[in-house]
Design a protein around this motif. Structure first.
Motif, PDB file in Angstrom:
ATOM      1  N   ASN A   1       0.824  -1.216   0.000  1.00  0.00           N
ATOM      2  CA  ASN A   1       0.000   0.000   0.000  1.00  0.00           C
ATOM      3  C   ASN A   1       0.855   1.261   0.000  1.00  0.00           C
ATOM      4  OD1 ASN A   1      -2.826  -0.958   0.069  1.00  0.00           O
ATOM      5  ND2 ASN A   1      -2.205  -1.903   1.986  1.00  0.00           N
ATOM      6  N   ASP A   2       1.923   1.243   0.786  1.00  0.00           N
ATOM      7  CA  ASP A   2       2.822   2.399   0.827  1.00  0.00           C
ATOM      8  C   ASP A   2       3.563   2.559  -0.491  1.00  0.00           C
ATOM      9  OD1 ASP A   2       2.109   3.004   3.440  1.00  0.00           O
ATOM     10  OD2 ASP A   2       3.710   1.790   4.310  1.00  0.00           O
ATOM     11  N   LEU A   3       4.001   1.454  -1.084  1.00  0.00           N
ATOM     12  CA  LEU A   3       4.714   1.527  -2.368  1.00  0.00           C
ATOM     13  C   LEU A   3       3.809   2.101  -3.459  1.00  0.00           C
ATOM     14  CD1 LEU A   3       6.662  -1.876  -2.465  1.00  0.00           C
ATOM     15  CD2 LEU A   3       7.456   0.346  -1.651  1.00  0.00           C
ATOM     16  N   VAL A   4       2.565   1.656  -3.487  1.00  0.00           N
ATOM     17  CA  VAL A   4       1.633   2.141  -4.495  1.00  0.00           C
ATOM     18  C   VAL A   4       1.353   3.627  -4.309  1.00  0.00           C
ATOM     19  CG1 VAL A   4      -0.742   1.978  -5.334  1.00  0.00           C
ATOM     20  CG2 VAL A   4       0.573  -0.104  -4.929  1.00  0.00           C
ATOM     21  N   GLU A   5       1.234   4.063  -3.071  1.00  0.00           N
ATOM     22  CA  GLU A   5       1.005   5.488  -2.827  1.00  0.00           C
ATOM     23  C   GLU A   5       2.178   6.323  -3.339  1.00  0.00           C
ATOM     24  OE1 GLU A   5       0.033   8.612   0.830  1.00  0.00           O
ATOM     25  OE2 GLU A   5       0.088   6.455   1.212  1.00  0.00           O
ATOM     26  N   ILE A   6       3.391   5.821  -3.138  1.00  0.00           N
ATOM     27  CA  ILE A   6       4.582   6.525  -3.634  1.00  0.00           C
ATOM     28  C   ILE A   6       4.559   6.612  -5.157  1.00  0.00           C
ATOM     29  CG2 ILE A   6       7.094   6.321  -3.902  1.00  0.00           C
ATOM     30  CD1 ILE A   6       7.076   5.045  -1.044  1.00  0.00           C
ATOM     31  N   ILE A   7       4.244   5.502  -5.786  1.00  0.00           N
ATOM     32  CA  ILE A   7       4.273   5.437  -7.249  1.00  0.00           C
ATOM     33  C   ILE A   7       3.192   6.319  -7.870  1.00  0.00           C
ATOM     34  CG2 ILE A   7       3.825   3.906  -9.208  1.00  0.00           C
ATOM     35  CD1 ILE A   7       6.638   3.666  -8.041  1.00  0.00           C
ATOM     36  N   THR A   8       1.989   6.251  -7.347  1.00  0.00           N
ATOM     37  CA  THR A   8       0.908   7.046  -7.936  1.00  0.00           C
ATOM     38  C   THR A   8       1.129   8.545  -7.706  1.00  0.00           C
ATOM     39  OG1 THR A   8      -0.421   6.625  -5.944  1.00  0.00           O
ATOM     40  CG2 THR A   8      -0.813   5.211  -7.856  1.00  0.00           C
ATOM     41  N   THR A   9       1.713   8.900  -6.567  1.00  0.00           N
ATOM     42  CA  THR A   9       2.052  10.308  -6.324  1.00  0.00           C
ATOM     43  C   THR A   9       3.107  10.774  -7.320  1.00  0.00           C
ATOM     44  OG1 THR A   9       1.550  10.133  -3.961  1.00  0.00           O
ATOM     45  CG2 THR A   9       2.962  11.958  -4.639  1.00  0.00           C
ATOM     46  N   ALA A  10       4.119   9.938  -7.538  1.00  0.00           N
ATOM     47  CA  ALA A  10       5.158  10.279  -8.515  1.00  0.00           C
ATOM     48  C   ALA A  10       4.575  10.387  -9.918  1.00  0.00           C
ATOM     49  CB  ALA A  10       6.266   9.228  -8.483  1.00  0.00           C
ATOM     50  N   HIS A  11       3.609   9.517 -10.226  1.00  0.00           N
ATOM     51  CA  HIS A  11       2.951   9.539 -11.538  1.00  0.00           C
ATOM     52  C   HIS A  11       2.257  10.884 -11.770  1.00  0.00           C
ATOM     53  CE1 HIS A  11       1.169   7.585 -15.063  1.00  0.00           C
ATOM     54  NE2 HIS A  11       0.002   8.094 -14.717  1.00  0.00           N
TER      55      HIS A  11
END
Length: 402
Positions: free
Chosen positions: A357-367
């Motif tokens: 969940n934390d990894l996905v939040e990082i990735i989508t924010t970067a996106h």
């Protein structure tokens, strides 16, 4: 066949006279066109090309080169004009007129299927049609058109053979390494998905060996020992990945791949599982700006996992996948690596469930920060740094690292 005429509007159009053209006044015109402006009927004009693209049973382009072109169109369309050599056309005639805004409207006509058509760049053209027809293209891509006029008929074969040598060089570089891929074949023998790895262009298989090498490379502690250096430097650089493998696999004393290959099936399963779990979380996330198939979980993006059981229920771009996957370098025991082995600090799939969940939040924010350009997420270090820190801190909390 009827003649084909189509119009391209472009910012600039230039023409050069071709030297030594035997009095034919041969010319080469060049321009950059929006890829969506290339007509679908152009696919019928390929008789002058000695190399036609190969397709899978599902009518998708096969081979490393073709799949790489598709990936650029889908994930980094704004870079396509720089990364692709373009489409080379033998044409009957070209007319160019100035229009408002100091632009050009170029009318291109092909009249004889035996003399005119795509003489090189067939893979590029079919990749363009594939992403457009399958609604996986969101715009912003330009392709260079090279327009040959008045080429003597006896020189068409020479022209086609000369232009197509470019692709042959890439294939040769892979073929020369085929024996060096034997350790990977042995490591994947009998393992799920082992028969789906294509080791050279044109081989059957859903996964290119270069993508496998890239996945393995993000775990290379010799190149990326910790938090200060991350594998964003190899994103989009398959030749760099291939060259590094070529050199490393011969390093008998300190080979990274010799450490990685005994765990290759676990690493590839982890890659599938990262995509599975990310796709479930981001199913409704808008990844593209097209009207159709614009969300991660759109029905067109669902597919069977290759190295693990079940289905990957959405499209996870490599620009998302690699930073998340690379963060699991923190889960490798440094002491064991230095002694020549890859040993996990914690079972990877258990760890994944705790950090996804934390990894996905990082990735989508970067996106979002990269204006919905997944390629830029994969190319810049920020997402790698944050994902790595997330996994590292979880291991600290679990008492796995001091």
């Amino acid at each position: 066949m009827k003649e084909l005429t189509f119009n391209i509007t472009c910012d600039d159009y230039r023409v050069l006279q071709i030297p030594n053209s035997e009095g034919q006044k041969s010319k080469l015109g060049t321009l950059f066109a929006r890829v969506e402006d290339l007509p679908k009927d152009l696919k019928e004009w390929t008789s002058v090309n000695p190399r036609n693209p190969k397709f899978s049973k599902t009518e998708k382009l096969s081979g490393q080169v073709a799949r790489s072109i598709v990936k650029t169109l889908e994930e980094e369309p704004e870079k396509f004009a720089l990364k692709n050599l373009g489409v080379y056309l033998l044409v009957d005639h070209v007319e160019s007129n100035r229009i408002s805004g100091d632009r050009h409207e170029v009318s291109i006509t092909l009249s004889d299927i035996d003399k005119h058509g795509i003489v090189n760049g067939g893979h590029t053209y079919r990749a363009i049609r594939q992403v457009i027809e399958q609604n996986t293209y969101e715009g912003q891509a330009f392709v260079r058109l090279h327009l040959y006029q008045n080429i003597p008929e006896q020189q068409i074969v020479d022209l086609a053979e000369g232009l197509n040598k470019n692709l042959q060089v890439d294939q040769a570089s892979l073929k020369n390494l085929v024996k060096k891929f034997d350790p990977i074949k042995e490591a994947m023998s009998g393992k799920r998905g082992g028969d789906q790895i294509a080791y050279s262009d044109g081989e059957p298989g859903k996964v290119d060996i270069l993508d496998v090498l890239h996945i393995l490379s993000v775990f290379d502690l010799n190149q990326y020992p910790g938090k200060d250096k991350h594998p964003n430097d190899i994103f989009g650089s398959k030749q760099k990945v291939l060259k590094r493998y070529d050199t490393d696999i011969d390093n008998k004393e300190n080979s990274s791949f010799a450490r990685l290959l005994p765990r290759i099936d676990e690493i590839l399963i982890l890659s599938d599982e990262v995509q599975k779990q990310c796709a479930k979380i981001t199913s409704y996330y808008k990844i593209k700006n097209t009207e159709d198939s614009n969300r991660v979980g759109s029905v067109d993006h669902k597919r069977d996992a290759i190295f693990s059981d079940g289905e990957i229920s959405g499209l996870i771009p490599q620009g998302w996948l690699y930073p998340m996957l690379a963060s699991f370098r923190a889960n490798i025991c440094r002491k064991s690596w230095d002694s020549g082995q890859l040993v996990w600090l914690e079972e990877p799939l258990v760890l994944l469930s705790e950090v996804i969940n934390d990894l996905v939040e990082i990735i989508t924010t970067a996106h979002k920060e990269q204006k919905s350009r997944p390629g830029e997420v994969g190319r810049k270090p920020t997402a790698y740094q944050l994902c790595y820190f997330t996994v590292f801190m979880k291991l600290v909390e679990d008492g796995k690292v001091g």
